[in-house]
Design a protein around this motif. Sequence first.
Motif, PDB file in Angstrom:
ATOM      1  N   PRO A   1       0.790  -1.232   0.000  1.00  0.00           N
ATOM      2  CA  PRO A   1       0.000   0.000   0.000  1.00  0.00           C
ATOM      3  C   PRO A   1       0.823   1.285   0.000  1.00  0.00           C
ATOM      4  N   ALA A   2       2.084   1.204   0.441  1.00  0.00           N
ATOM      5  CA  ALA A   2       2.920   2.402   0.485  1.00  0.00           C
ATOM      6  C   ALA A   2       3.810   2.545  -0.741  1.00  0.00           C
ATOM      7  N   VAL A   3       3.819   1.568  -1.655  1.00  0.00           N
ATOM      8  CA  VAL A   3       4.673   1.607  -2.844  1.00  0.00           C
ATOM      9  C   VAL A   3       3.799   1.452  -4.085  1.00  0.00           C
ATOM     10  N   ASP A   4       3.806   2.465  -4.961  1.00  0.00           N
ATOM     11  CA  ASP A   4       2.984   2.442  -6.174  1.00  0.00           C
ATOM     12  C   ASP A   4       3.708   1.795  -7.350  1.00  0.00           C
ATOM     13  N   LEU A   5       5.011   2.048  -7.443  1.00  0.00           N
ATOM     14  CA  LEU A   5       5.793   1.594  -8.590  1.00  0.00           C
ATOM     15  C   LEU A   5       7.105   1.004  -8.095  1.00  0.00           C
ATOM     16  N   ALA A   6       7.621   0.014  -8.818  1.00  0.00           N
ATOM     17  CA  ALA A   6       8.936  -0.547  -8.503  1.00  0.00           C
ATOM     18  C   ALA A   6       9.713  -0.708  -9.801  1.00  0.00           C
ATOM     19  N   ILE A   7      10.972  -0.309  -9.782  1.00  0.00           N
ATOM     20  CA  ILE A   7      11.864  -0.513 -10.921  1.00  0.00           C
ATOM     21  C   ILE A   7      12.760  -1.681 -10.560  1.00  0.00           C
ATOM     22  N   ARG A   8      12.636  -2.783 -11.297  1.00  0.00           N
ATOM     23  CA  ARG A   8      13.346  -4.014 -10.967  1.00  0.00           C
ATOM     24  C   ARG A   8      14.120  -4.550 -12.166  1.00  0.00           C
ATOM     25  N   TYR A   9      15.217  -5.207 -11.829  1.00  0.00           N
ATOM     26  CA  TYR A   9      16.002  -5.923 -12.838  1.00  0.00           C
ATOM     27  C   TYR A   9      15.717  -7.410 -12.708  1.00  0.00           C
ATOM     28  N   GLY A  10      15.456  -8.067 -13.827  1.00  0.00           N
ATOM     29  CA  GLY A  10      15.194  -9.501 -13.775  1.00  0.00           C
ATOM     30  C   GLY A  10      14.521  -9.980 -15.041  1.00  0.00           C
ATOM     31  N   ASN A  11      13.811 -11.086 -14.914  1.00  0.00           N
ATOM     32  CA  ASN A  11      13.162 -11.685 -16.089  1.00  0.00           C
ATOM     33  C   ASN A  11      11.753 -11.166 -16.324  1.00  0.00           C
TER      34      ASN A  11
END
Length: 294
Positions: A140-150
Amino acid sequence: MPSPLPPLRLLSVFEAVSRTGSVQRAAMELNVTQPAVSQALRQLEDHVGTKLLDRKTRPAARTEAGRILEVAVTEGLGRIADAIDHVRHLQMTGDSATVACSVGVATYWLMPRLARFSAEHPQVTVNVMTTLQGAPRLNPAVDLAIRYGNGRWADGTVEKLFDERVVPVCSQPFRDRLKSAGIKLDRTTLLHVNTDDPAWITWPTYLKNMGLPENRTAGRRFTNYVQATQAALDGQGVMLGWESITGDLVREGRLVELNDLPLVPADAFYLVTTPMIEERPSARLLASWLLDLP
């Protein structure tokens, strides 16, 4: 079952002692007595089952266990504080977006671009939550995430941001010294970043793919890419430059590529958006803006 966590009060005391560098200053900051701080530290050590401070030194230095716990406590309490600030801000305005990513991506890729976003959309407040590596799951406190992976994650909508490219980089003076001395890559100082993520490319992986000796463990080691990048900028060695971290620095001429042998991994960087994105206009605007970047 995981071991029960110690009381938050004990972790807060340990964080204050680590940050201020002494029991006395921590006691003053926490508005308690020095014996109370010392007692809390002993209780925490009893809970984890090992010494966290080497009391033979003055001031007391952290043991290896203490350094490990310090990193986790600092990051954990920082994320809690960020989340509380976010919740309070939502109560005041409701017009914000929170994006999570690693500290390296935040420092060298996201923050310069957010300056442009803020100039174009000054009505939107963007909060950035960072981790040493990777990015936390959406909540609920995080709208977007930038992630490295598949890209195979199930906690939100996943869309590719950009492909990666990994190549050795260093400062221009350092490269000039290597060339003048005729020193090859497998004989110079390598800057390593410690990581538990098998998806991240390390020096042994790069060297193996380039057909070079893989047993190069000597060099300098860092806990995150910000530290390693600063060391490279200072001319202390050669690091594996990721497009997401050193790409802009190379284009600005602050770092240079040591060779023209890039490694392009199968994994890439993705933007993961909350399932509630339609209810969050600011987060939806930021997501669209990031995905439209060239």
